[in-house]
Design a protein around this motif. Structure first.
Motif, PDB file in Angstrom:
ATOM      1  N   VAL A   1       9.040   0.051  15.206  1.00  0.00           N
ATOM      2  CA  VAL A   1       9.530   0.927  16.282  1.00  0.00           C
ATOM      3  C   VAL A   1       8.589   0.859  17.482  1.00  0.00           C
ATOM      4  CG1 VAL A   1       9.942   3.326  16.942  1.00  0.00           C
ATOM      5  CG2 VAL A   1      10.761   2.478  14.728  1.00  0.00           C
ATOM      6  N   GLY A   2       7.273   0.845  17.209  1.00  0.00           N
ATOM      7  CA  GLY A   2       6.305   0.755  18.297  1.00  0.00           C
ATOM      8  C   GLY A   2       6.459  -0.528  19.092  1.00  0.00           C
TER       9      GLY A   2
ATOM     10  N   GLY B   1      10.343  -6.542  16.974  1.00  0.00           N
ATOM     11  CA  GLY B   1      10.164  -5.203  16.423  1.00  0.00           C
ATOM     12  C   GLY B   1      11.360  -4.755  15.615  1.00  0.00           C
ATOM     13  N   ALA B   2      12.557  -5.097  16.090  1.00  0.00           N
ATOM     14  CA  ALA B   2      13.773  -4.730  15.358  1.00  0.00           C
ATOM     15  C   ALA B   2      13.821  -5.410  13.992  1.00  0.00           C
ATOM     16  CB  ALA B   2      15.001  -5.120  16.182  1.00  0.00           C
ATOM     17  N   PHE B   3      13.357  -6.649  13.914  1.00  0.00           N
ATOM     18  CA  PHE B   3      13.315  -7.336  12.615  1.00  0.00           C
ATOM     19  C   PHE B   3      12.318  -6.657  11.669  1.00  0.00           C
ATOM     20  CE2 PHE B   3      15.044 -11.179  14.902  1.00  0.00           C
ATOM     21  CZ  PHE B   3      16.238 -11.227  14.183  1.00  0.00           C
TER      22      PHE B   3
ATOM     23  N   VAL C   1       0.845  -1.197   0.000  1.00  0.00           N
ATOM     24  CA  VAL C   1       0.000   0.000   0.000  1.00  0.00           C
ATOM     25  C   VAL C   1       0.882   1.250   0.000  1.00  0.00           C
ATOM     26  CG1 VAL C   1      -1.749  -1.258   1.297  1.00  0.00           C
ATOM     27  CG2 VAL C   1      -0.149   0.217   2.524  1.00  0.00           C
ATOM     28  N   THR C   2       0.255   2.394  -0.220  1.00  0.00           N
ATOM     29  CA  THR C   2       0.980   3.667  -0.218  1.00  0.00           C
ATOM     30  C   THR C   2       1.600   3.905   1.160  1.00  0.00           C
ATOM     31  OG1 THR C   2      -0.595   4.550  -1.827  1.00  0.00           O
ATOM     32  CG2 THR C   2       0.775   6.137  -0.624  1.00  0.00           C
ATOM     33  N   ALA C   3       2.870   4.251   1.162  1.00  0.00           N
ATOM     34  CA  ALA C   3       3.620   4.489   2.411  1.00  0.00           C
ATOM     35  C   ALA C   3       3.673   3.248   3.294  1.00  0.00           C
ATOM     36  CB  ALA C   3       3.023   5.656   3.193  1.00  0.00           C
ATOM     37  N   GLY C   4       3.452   2.071   2.684  1.00  0.00           N
ATOM     38  CA  GLY C   4       3.461   0.842   3.462  1.00  0.00           C
ATOM     39  C   GLY C   4       4.780   0.575   4.157  1.00  0.00           C
ATOM     40  N   ARG C   5       5.871   0.928   3.473  1.00  0.00           N
ATOM     41  CA  ARG C   5       7.199   0.735   4.059  1.00  0.00           C
ATOM     42  C   ARG C   5       7.335   1.516   5.355  1.00  0.00           C
ATOM     43  NH1 ARG C   5      12.622   1.856   0.469  1.00  0.00           N
ATOM     44  NH2 ARG C   5      14.209   1.058   1.938  1.00  0.00           N
ATOM     45  N   TRP C   6       6.798   2.755   5.356  1.00  0.00           N
ATOM     46  CA  TRP C   6       6.873   3.582   6.555  1.00  0.00           C
ATOM     47  C   TRP C   6       5.972   3.035   7.656  1.00  0.00           C
ATOM     48  CZ3 TRP C   6      10.644   6.984   7.024  1.00  0.00           C
ATOM     49  CH2 TRP C   6      11.244   7.468   5.857  1.00  0.00           C
ATOM     50  N   LEU C   7       4.823   2.486   7.260  1.00  0.00           N
ATOM     51  CA  LEU C   7       3.916   1.903   8.246  1.00  0.00           C
ATOM     52  C   LEU C   7       4.561   0.707   8.935  1.00  0.00           C
ATOM     53  CD1 LEU C   7       0.525   2.009   6.294  1.00  0.00           C
ATOM     54  CD2 LEU C   7       1.194   3.414   8.251  1.00  0.00           C
ATOM     55  N   VAL C   8       5.237  -0.137   8.165  1.00  0.00           N
ATOM     56  CA  VAL C   8       5.919  -1.292   8.748  1.00  0.00           C
ATOM     57  C   VAL C   8       7.019  -0.829   9.702  1.00  0.00           C
ATOM     58  CG1 VAL C   8       7.415  -3.269   8.254  1.00  0.00           C
ATOM     59  CG2 VAL C   8       5.387  -2.853   6.851  1.00  0.00           C
TER      60      VAL C   8
END
Length: 281
Positions: A169-170, A223-225, A157-164
Motif C-alpha cells: 500500500v505504501g 505495489g499493487a502486486f 515472520v509474525t504478522a508478515g502478511r500484514w507487513l507485506v
C-alpha cells in the motif's frame, strides 16, 4: 589584532562552507547522472521487449548493468556509475542530517524521506560496485527473484502478511504521489529557473511530466502486486521491475502500453540528466 584574527577565522569558515557546498553539489550531480543512466537503459530494454527484442535481458537494474558491461570500456563505465550512485547516497545523507533546500527543508517530513533515499541508493551503489568488481557473478539476481525472496522471508515472520500488505500500500501511495507531483510540475520549485532558456524549460517540463508519470505508474503497479501477494498469501505474486513492466503488455492495449511506459522511463532518464544540470542542491 583581534579583528584580523576574527576576520581570518571568518574567512576560513566561509571557505570551508564553500568547499562543503561544492562537494555536496558534485555528489548530487554525479548521482543524478548515474540515476539517469540506469533509467535510460531500463527504458530502452523495456522498449526492445515491447517490440519482441531484448536479447534475453531483463528490464531492470541487473539487465541495465549487463547492457553497460557489454559496451566498449564497460568496466570503466560500471565503476563510474557505481561511484556516481555513492555520490547520490552521500547527498541524500547530507539532506537527512542537515536538511534539504526550501523553507521547510529542516523539518522531519523532508529529512526522513532523504534518509530512506540514502539507504536505498546506498544499496543500489553497493550492488553496482559489486557487479563492477566481479561481472561474472552477476548483480545479485533479477529484481523479480529478489522481490519474491524478500516477500517470502517477510511472510514467515509474525504478522508478515500484514507487513507485506502495508508495504505494498505504501508503494502504491508513493507511486501515485510521484505521478501527481510530476503532472503538477512540482519539480520546477527545485530548479535554477534563471538559467533555463525557453528550449531547456520545455525539455524539463516534457521529460519531467512524462517521465514522472511513467515512473509513478510502475511504482504503483509493483505495489499493487505486493498487496495481491499479501491477500493471496503467495510470495510468487510479488513482482520486481522486469515482471512489473512486462505486465503492462498483458493489458488490452498489449505491447503498446508497455512501449508507452518504457518511453516514459527513457524520458525520466533524460529528466535526471536535466536535473544534474539545473537542479538547486
Amino acid at each position: 589584532m583581534a579583528t584580523r584574527v576574527l576576520t581570518g577565522m571568518t574567512g576560513r569558515a566561509r571557505a570551508r562552507r564553500l568547499a562543503d557546498g561544492s562537494a555536496r553539489e558534485s555528489a548530487a550531480r554525479a548521482g543524478l547522472t548515474a540515476r539517469g543512466v540506469i533509467y535510460l537503459l531500463v527504458g530502452l530494454l523495456a522498449l526492445q521487449i515491447a517490440f519482441g527484442g531484448g536479447g534475453g535481458r531483463e528490464a531492470d537494474r541487473s539487465g541495465a548493468l549487463e547492457e553497460l558491461a557489454a559496451k566498449p570500456f564497460g568496466s570503466v563505465l560500471l565503476w563510474a556509475l557505481g561511484i556516481g550512485l555513492v555520490g547520490m547516497a552521500l547527498w541524500r545523507l547530507s539532506e537527512a542530517l542537515f536538511g534539504t533546500i526550501g523553507a521547510d527543508g529542516r523539518k522531519a517530513k523532508k529529512r526522513l524521506p532523504a534518509a530512506a533515499r540514502c539507504v536505498f541508493y546506498g544499496f543500489v551503489a553497493y550492488s553496482v560496485l559489486a557487479f563492477a568488481a566481479s561481472p561474472s557473478h552477476g548483480s545479485g539476481g533479477s529484481s523479480d527473484q529478489q522481490s519474491r525472496d524478500v516477500t517470502a522471508r517477510v511472510m514467515e515472520v509474525t504478522a508478515g502478511r500484514w507487513l507485506v500488505g502495508a508495504a505494498g500500500v505504501g508503494i502504491v501511495i508513493a507511486g501515485v504521489v510521484i505521478a501527481v507531483q510530476a503532472a503538477r510540475r512540482s519539480f520546477r520549485k527545485k530548479l535554477k529557473t534563471g538559467e533555463l532558456a525557453p528550449w531547456s524549460r520545455k525539455l524539463v517540463d516534457i521529460t519531467g511530466v512524462a517521465g514522472g508519470v511513467a515512473r509513478g505508474a510502475v511504482f504503483a503497479t509493483a505495489g499493487a502486486f505486493a498487496v495481491r501477494a499479501a491477500v493471496d498469501y503467495d510470495a510468487d505474486r510479488a513482482k520486481g521491475l522486469d515482471d512489473t513492466l512486462r505486465s503492462f503488455a498483458d493489458t488490452p492495449l498489449g505491447p503498446w502500453l508497455l512501449a508507452l511506459v518504457a518511453a516514459g522511463l527513457v524520458l525520466f532518464g533524460v529528466f535526471s540528466f536535466a536535473l544534474a544540470r539545473w537542479r538547486r542542491v
